[in-house]
Motif scaffolding. Sequence first.
Motif, PDB file in Angstrom:
ATOM      1  N   ASP A   1       0.844  -1.062   0.012  1.00  0.00           N
ATOM      2  CA  ASP A   1       0.011  -0.246  -0.008  1.00  0.00           C
ATOM      3  C   ASP A   1       0.809   1.272  -0.112  1.00  0.00           C
ATOM      4  O   ASP A   1       0.312   2.400   0.250  1.00  0.00           O
ATOM      5  CB  ASP A   1      -0.823   0.042   1.297  1.00  0.00           C
ATOM      6  N   GLN A   2       2.173   1.191  -0.295  1.00  0.00           N
ATOM      7  CA  GLN A   2       3.071   2.352  -0.339  1.00  0.00           C
ATOM      8  C   GLN A   2       3.627   2.775  -1.749  1.00  0.00           C
ATOM      9  O   GLN A   2       4.420   3.463  -1.875  1.00  0.00           O
ATOM     10  CB  GLN A   2       4.242   1.991   0.472  1.00  0.00           C
ATOM     11  N   ALA A   3       2.472   2.573  -2.866  1.00  0.00           N
ATOM     12  CA  ALA A   3       2.986   3.240  -4.210  1.00  0.00           C
ATOM     13  C   ALA A   3       2.942   4.627  -4.168  1.00  0.00           C
ATOM     14  O   ALA A   3       3.773   5.280  -4.982  1.00  0.00           O
ATOM     15  CB  ALA A   3       1.693   2.835  -5.221  1.00  0.00           C
ATOM     16  N   GLU A   4       2.257   5.255  -3.356  1.00  0.00           N
ATOM     17  CA  GLU A   4       2.478   6.768  -3.115  1.00  0.00           C
ATOM     18  C   GLU A   4       3.802   7.194  -2.764  1.00  0.00           C
ATOM     19  O   GLU A   4       4.462   8.241  -2.951  1.00  0.00           O
ATOM     20  CB  GLU A   4       1.392   7.353  -2.197  1.00  0.00           C
ATOM     21  N   HIS A   5       4.517   6.459  -1.820  1.00  0.00           N
ATOM     22  CA  HIS A   5       5.823   6.678  -1.405  1.00  0.00           C
ATOM     23  C   HIS A   5       6.997   6.596  -2.812  1.00  0.00           C
ATOM     24  O   HIS A   5       7.433   7.128  -2.710  1.00  0.00           O
ATOM     25  CB  HIS A   5       6.258   5.666  -0.515  1.00  0.00           C
ATOM     26  N   SER A   6       6.668   5.499  -3.390  1.00  0.00           N
ATOM     27  CA  SER A   6       7.391   5.096  -4.529  1.00  0.00           C
ATOM     28  C   SER A   6       7.248   6.357  -5.617  1.00  0.00           C
ATOM     29  O   SER A   6       8.342   6.830  -6.038  1.00  0.00           O
ATOM     30  CB  SER A   6       6.754   3.780  -5.330  1.00  0.00           C
ATOM     31  N   ASN A   7       6.166   6.545  -5.976  1.00  0.00           N
ATOM     32  CA  ASN A   7       5.987   7.865  -6.701  1.00  0.00           C
ATOM     33  C   ASN A   7       6.467   9.068  -6.347  1.00  0.00           C
ATOM     34  O   ASN A   7       7.219   9.780  -6.953  1.00  0.00           O
ATOM     35  CB  ASN A   7       4.481   8.326  -6.867  1.00  0.00           C
ATOM     36  N   HIS A   8       6.566   9.468  -5.048  1.00  0.00           N
ATOM     37  CA  HIS A   8       7.054  10.563  -4.378  1.00  0.00           C
ATOM     38  C   HIS A   8       8.382  10.567  -4.587  1.00  0.00           C
ATOM     39  O   HIS A   8       9.133  11.468  -5.158  1.00  0.00           O
ATOM     40  CB  HIS A   8       6.773  10.769  -2.840  1.00  0.00           C
ATOM     41  N   PHE A   9       9.258   9.471  -4.280  1.00  0.00           N
ATOM     42  CA  PHE A   9      10.486   9.598  -4.430  1.00  0.00           C
ATOM     43  C   PHE A   9      11.199   9.260  -5.833  1.00  0.00           C
ATOM     44  O   PHE A   9      12.486   9.099  -6.001  1.00  0.00           O
ATOM     45  CB  PHE A   9      11.125   8.390  -3.408  1.00  0.00           C
ATOM     46  N   ALA A  10      10.267   8.939  -6.771  1.00  0.00           N
ATOM     47  CA  ALA A  10      10.472   8.667  -8.081  1.00  0.00           C
ATOM     48  C   ALA A  10      10.377  10.128  -8.716  1.00  0.00           C
ATOM     49  O   ALA A  10      10.834  10.325  -9.955  1.00  0.00           O
ATOM     50  CB  ALA A  10       9.720   7.979  -9.002  1.00  0.00           C
ATOM     51  N   GLY A  11       9.825  11.217  -8.159  1.00  0.00           N
ATOM     52  CA  GLY A  11       9.747  12.551  -8.650  1.00  0.00           C
ATOM     53  C   GLY A  11       8.474  12.892  -9.323  1.00  0.00           C
ATOM     54  O   GLY A  11       8.461  13.889  -9.860  1.00  0.00           O
ATOM     55  N   PHE A  12       7.469  11.929  -9.091  1.00  0.00           N
ATOM     56  CA  PHE A  12       6.233  12.520  -9.785  1.00  0.00           C
ATOM     57  C   PHE A  12       4.934  12.228  -9.155  1.00  0.00           C
ATOM     58  O   PHE A  12       3.948  11.752  -9.356  1.00  0.00           O
ATOM     59  CB  PHE A  12       6.049  11.696 -11.262  1.00  0.00           C
ATOM     60  N   GLY A  13       5.340  12.254  -7.622  1.00  0.00           N
ATOM     61  CA  GLY A  13       4.125  12.099  -6.703  1.00  0.00           C
ATOM     62  C   GLY A  13       3.246  13.386  -6.126  1.00  0.00           C
ATOM     63  O   GLY A  13       3.824  14.508  -6.957  1.00  0.00           O
ATOM     64  N   ARG A  14       2.574  13.348  -5.420  1.00  0.00           N
ATOM     65  CA  ARG A  14       1.637  14.457  -5.010  1.00  0.00           C
ATOM     66  C   ARG A  14       2.701  15.592  -4.407  1.00  0.00           C
ATOM     67  O   ARG A  14       3.585  15.141  -3.642  1.00  0.00           O
ATOM     68  CB  ARG A  14       0.821  14.153  -4.063  1.00  0.00           C
ATOM     69  N   GLU A  15       2.811  16.863  -4.783  1.00  0.00           N
ATOM     70  CA  GLU A  15       3.396  17.973  -4.212  1.00  0.00           C
ATOM     71  C   GLU A  15       3.294  17.911  -2.862  1.00  0.00           C
ATOM     72  O   GLU A  15       4.417  18.205  -1.977  1.00  0.00           O
ATOM     73  CB  GLU A  15       3.101  18.917  -4.961  1.00  0.00           C
ATOM     74  N   ASP A  16       2.088  17.755  -1.909  1.00  0.00           N
ATOM     75  CA  ASP A  16       1.986  17.862  -0.703  1.00  0.00           C
ATOM     76  C   ASP A  16       2.280  16.442   0.149  1.00  0.00           C
ATOM     77  O   ASP A  16       2.212  16.463   1.372  1.00  0.00           O
ATOM     78  CB  ASP A  16       0.473  18.468  -0.291  1.00  0.00           C
ATOM     79  N   PHE A  17       2.493  15.454  -0.527  1.00  0.00           N
ATOM     80  CA  PHE A  17       2.988  14.360   0.277  1.00  0.00           C
ATOM     81  C   PHE A  17       4.053  14.641   0.996  1.00  0.00           C
ATOM     82  O   PHE A  17       4.985  14.911   0.643  1.00  0.00           O
ATOM     83  CB  PHE A  17       3.244  13.028  -0.798  1.00  0.00           C
ATOM     84  N   GLU A  18       4.098  13.998   2.223  1.00  0.00           N
ATOM     85  CA  GLU A  18       5.121  13.969   3.120  1.00  0.00           C
ATOM     86  C   GLU A  18       5.287  12.333   3.664  1.00  0.00           C
ATOM     87  O   GLU A  18       4.584  12.051   4.427  1.00  0.00           O
ATOM     88  CB  GLU A  18       4.974  14.879   4.350  1.00  0.00           C
ATOM     89  N   ALA A  19       6.507  11.913   3.458  1.00  0.00           N
ATOM     90  CA  ALA A  19       6.945  10.678   3.984  1.00  0.00           C
ATOM     91  C   ALA A  19       7.133  10.826   5.483  1.00  0.00           C
ATOM     92  O   ALA A  19       7.783  11.862   5.965  1.00  0.00           O
ATOM     93  CB  ALA A  19       8.286  10.094   3.141  1.00  0.00           C
ATOM     94  N   VAL A  20       6.946   9.565   6.110  1.00  0.00           N
ATOM     95  CA  VAL A  20       6.996   9.521   7.543  1.00  0.00           C
ATOM     96  C   VAL A  20       8.372   8.561   7.521  1.00  0.00           C
ATOM     97  O   VAL A  20       8.431   7.597   7.019  1.00  0.00           O
ATOM     98  CB  VAL A  20       5.933   9.061   8.405  1.00  0.00           C
ATOM     99  N   PHE A  21       9.369   8.956   8.453  1.00  0.00           N
ATOM    100  CA  PHE A  21      10.653   8.053   8.476  1.00  0.00           C
ATOM    101  C   PHE A  21      10.605   7.675   9.899  1.00  0.00           C
ATOM    102  O   PHE A  21      10.260   8.103  11.011  1.00  0.00           O
ATOM    103  CB  PHE A  21      11.818   8.918   8.269  1.00  0.00           C
ATOM    104  N   MET A  22      11.461   6.695  10.119  1.00  0.00           N
ATOM    105  CA  MET A  22      11.752   5.976  11.275  1.00  0.00           C
ATOM    106  C   MET A  22      13.200   5.839  11.188  1.00  0.00           C
ATOM    107  O   MET A  22      13.689   5.974  10.145  1.00  0.00           O
ATOM    108  CB  MET A  22      11.150   4.415  11.609  1.00  0.00           C
ATOM    109  N   GLU A  23      13.851   5.611  12.160  1.00  0.00           N
ATOM    110  CA  GLU A  23      15.269   5.440  12.166  1.00  0.00           C
ATOM    111  C   GLU A  23      15.727   4.054  12.764  1.00  0.00           C
ATOM    112  O   GLU A  23      15.106   3.236  13.488  1.00  0.00           O
ATOM    113  CB  GLU A  23      16.067   6.346  13.334  1.00  0.00           C
ATOM    114  N   LEU A  24      16.942   3.212  12.105  1.00  0.00           N
ATOM    115  CA  LEU A  24      17.320   2.175  12.394  1.00  0.00           C
ATOM    116  C   LEU A  24      19.032   2.443  12.135  1.00  0.00           C
ATOM    117  O   LEU A  24      19.274   2.877  11.017  1.00  0.00           O
ATOM    118  CB  LEU A  24      16.887   0.996  11.388  1.00  0.00           C
ATOM    119  N   HIS A  25      19.785   2.114  13.227  1.00  0.00           N
ATOM    120  CA  HIS A  25      21.123   2.263  13.049  1.00  0.00           C
ATOM    121  C   HIS A  25      21.550   3.417  12.567  1.00  0.00           C
ATOM    122  O   HIS A  25      22.356   3.786  11.868  1.00  0.00           O
ATOM    123  CB  HIS A  25      21.537   1.133  12.266  1.00  0.00           C
TER     124      HIS A  25
END
Length: 155
Positions: A75-99
């Motif tokens: 269900d994360q296609a929107e993340h893929s689109n965003h980081f490929a440079g053609f997603g919604r302009e108002d999309f903001e990814a949520v990050f977590m941290e590991l190492h």
Amino acid sequence: MLDPNDFKQAMSRFPSGVTVITARHEGETHGMTASAFISVSLNPPLVLESVAKKARMHEILMNASHYGVSILRQDQAEHSNHFAGFGREDFEAVFMELHNMPLIEGAVAYVVCKIVDRHEAGDHTLFIGEVEAAQIAEGEPLLYFKRQYGVFKAQ
């Protein structure tokens, strides 16, 4: 001579998972969608990420010591689109941290890698990463086939 479009069409018939590569540069988190990701070795644990030389992430990885890979959930296609440079302009990814590496919250798996080698390969560079941390989560992966997203369905 091989027509580049014929090559692209043929390669689109190979299904792959979808990842987002992340790295920090000058205190900022940067990400790029990539499906050219493979496991290379178990001992030591190595993975490979192929990045186009024209991509912004290329320069970042050429100067980085580490990167992260988030294997996206179905269900994360929107993340893929965003980081490929053609997603919604108002999309903001949520990050977590590991190492100490930012990764996409909610993905099905994560690896954090130390870059141990770089190889030029045509118009791409192959980044070999030694996995320093890995984590898995529940869910099914997002797949990419014939330039479309899909989901895994076990038989």
